[in-house]
Design a protein around this motif. Structure first.
Motif, PDB file in Angstrom:
ATOM      1  N   VAL A  66       0.841  -1.198   0.000  1.00 44.42           N
ATOM      2  CA  VAL A  66       0.000   0.000   0.000  1.00 44.42           C
ATOM      3  C   VAL A  66       0.871   1.241   0.000  1.00 44.42           C
ATOM      4  CG1 VAL A  66      -1.545   1.364   1.476  1.00 44.42           C
ATOM      5  CG2 VAL A  66      -2.084  -1.014   0.963  1.00 44.42           C
ATOM      6  N   ASN A  67       1.886   1.279   0.863  1.00 41.84           N
ATOM      7  CA  ASN A  67       2.783   2.446   0.899  1.00 41.84           C
ATOM      8  C   ASN A  67       3.524   2.620  -0.425  1.00 41.84           C
ATOM      9  OD1 ASN A  67       2.039   3.098   3.494  1.00 41.84           O
ATOM     10  ND2 ASN A  67       3.726   1.965   4.427  1.00 41.84           N
ATOM     11  N   ARG A  68       3.957   1.532  -1.013  1.00 38.39           N
ATOM     12  CA  ARG A  68       4.666   1.591  -2.295  1.00 38.39           C
ATOM     13  C   ARG A  68       3.744   2.115  -3.401  1.00 38.39           C
ATOM     14  NH1 ARG A  68       4.990  -2.063  -6.447  1.00 38.39           N
ATOM     15  NH2 ARG A  68       6.826  -1.862  -7.748  1.00 38.39           N
ATOM     16  N   LEU A  69       2.525   1.598  -3.460  1.00 43.58           N
ATOM     17  CA  LEU A  69       1.575   2.021  -4.487  1.00 43.58           C
ATOM     18  C   LEU A  69       1.192   3.489  -4.319  1.00 43.58           C
ATOM     19  CD1 LEU A  69      -0.092   1.018  -6.882  1.00 43.58           C
ATOM     20  CD2 LEU A  69      -1.876   0.372  -5.275  1.00 43.58           C
ATOM     21  N   LEU A  70       0.980   3.921  -3.085  1.00 42.13           N
ATOM     22  CA  LEU A  70       0.637   5.326  -2.847  1.00 42.13           C
ATOM     23  C   LEU A  70       1.808   6.251  -3.156  1.00 42.13           C
ATOM     24  CD1 LEU A  70      -1.527   5.060   0.378  1.00 42.13           C
ATOM     25  CD2 LEU A  70      -2.281   5.387  -1.985  1.00 42.13           C
ATOM     26  N   TYR A  71       3.021   5.808  -2.887  1.00 41.76           N
ATOM     27  CA  TYR A  71       4.196   6.608  -3.225  1.00 41.76           C
ATOM     28  C   TYR A  71       4.300   6.780  -4.742  1.00 41.76           C
ATOM     29  CZ  TYR A  71       9.026   7.986  -3.912  1.00 41.76           C
ATOM     30  OH  TYR A  71      10.153   8.650  -4.324  1.00 41.76           O
ATOM     31  N   ILE A  72       4.121   5.692  -5.475  1.00 41.76           N
ATOM     32  CA  ILE A  72       4.168   5.770  -6.941  1.00 41.76           C
ATOM     33  C   ILE A  72       3.060   6.676  -7.458  1.00 41.76           C
ATOM     34  CG2 ILE A  72       3.831   4.432  -9.061  1.00 41.76           C
ATOM     35  CD1 ILE A  72       5.250   2.092  -7.606  1.00 41.76           C
ATOM     36  N   ALA A  73       1.869   6.570  -6.872  1.00 43.71           N
ATOM     37  CA  ALA A  73       0.749   7.408  -7.300  1.00 43.71           C
ATOM     38  C   ALA A  73       1.024   8.882  -7.021  1.00 43.71           C
ATOM     39  CB  ALA A  73      -0.538   6.967  -6.602  1.00 43.71           C
ATOM     40  N   ARG A  74       1.645   9.182  -5.887  1.00 40.93           N
ATOM     41  CA  ARG A  74       1.951  10.575  -5.546  1.00 40.93           C
ATOM     42  C   ARG A  74       3.038  11.150  -6.439  1.00 40.93           C
ATOM     43  NH1 ARG A  74       1.434   9.059  -0.438  1.00 40.93           N
ATOM     44  NH2 ARG A  74       3.645   8.690  -0.135  1.00 40.93           N
ATOM     45  N   VAL A  75       4.094  10.379  -6.637  1.00 43.31           N
ATOM     46  CA  VAL A  75       5.253  10.886  -7.362  1.00 43.31           C
ATOM     47  C   VAL A  75       5.034  10.878  -8.872  1.00 43.31           C
ATOM     48  CG1 VAL A  75       7.682  10.424  -7.876  1.00 43.31           C
ATOM     49  CG2 VAL A  75       6.869  10.276  -5.537  1.00 43.31           C
ATOM     50  N   SER A  76       4.526   9.776  -9.400  1.00 42.30           N
ATOM     51  CA  SER A  76       4.428   9.612 -10.855  1.00 42.30           C
ATOM     52  C   SER A  76       3.001   9.542 -11.366  1.00 42.30           C
ATOM     53  CB  SER A  76       5.150   8.324 -11.266  1.00 42.30           C
ATOM     54  OG  SER A  76       6.463   8.324 -10.801  1.00 42.30           O
ATOM     55  N   GLY A  77       2.026   9.690 -10.495  1.00 40.24           N
ATOM     56  CA  GLY A  77       0.632   9.513 -10.866  1.00 40.24           C
ATOM     57  C   GLY A  77       0.179  10.310 -12.075  1.00 40.24           C
TER      58      GLY A  77
END
Length: 174
Positions: A66-77
């Motif tokens: 979840v943390n990894r997916l949210l980080y990717i969504a925030r940074v590269s979303g």
């Protein structure tokens, strides 16, 4: 017979009459429904049935993904959304406007998978916001898997109908 001819006979670009496309479609949806947010579904079932270390493993693995997916969504979303829409639009245009069957097949696989991606990010947001663990986490993952399977069933049905239409129309015309 040269290598080029052999390869293109094995990988027929007429996707809907090719067994490899249907195998890839089945594998894609099987994987999408088994790996919910990166967590294998058998771990969800084992955590529910056995508890203890399996439940702790589920909580830890889900938190990591979840943390990894949210980080990717925030940074590269925004970039991923833009590139995704560009690719899907390109596939839809070349497939359905210009009649490229390979693009149609990729679109019919990619468009529903993008919905699963949006569903995964939404579920990750809910899990993170609620700080879900234990039974609440398992319910969220099970619901995400159910929605993924529903998208998959509709997608496979539409793809099969479109594939049969393509094969019948090409059979009549060709």
């Amino acid at each position: 017979m040269d290598l080029y001819t052999t390869v293109f006979e094995m990988i027929d670009m007429r996707s809907f009459s090719n067994l490899w496309f249907w195998i890839a479609l089945a594998v894609a949806w099987s994987s999408a429904s088994h790996w919910v947010l990166g967590v294998p579904y058998d771990l969800v079932l084992r955590a529910r049935r056995v508890g203890g270390p399996a439940a702790q493993d589920l909580d830890d693995l889900a938190r990591i993904h979840v943390n990894r997916l949210l980080y990717i969504a925030r940074v590269s979303g925004p970039w991923l959304v833009g590139i995704g829409f560009f690719l899907l639009t390109s596939l839809a245009m070349t497939g359905f406007v210009y009649g490229v069957e390979f693009s149609q097949a990729l679109f019919l696989l990619g468009c529903p998978m993008s919905l699963v991606g949006v569903l995964s990010v939404h579920t990750a947001h809910l899990i993170h916001r609620e700080r879900a663990q234990g039974e609440q986490l398992r319910k969220r993952l099970i619901r995400c898997r159910l929605y993924t399977q529903m998208i998959g069933v509709v997608s496979i049905f539409v793809t099969a109908l479109w594939g049969m239409y393509q094969n019948l129309s090409l059979g009549v015309l060709g």
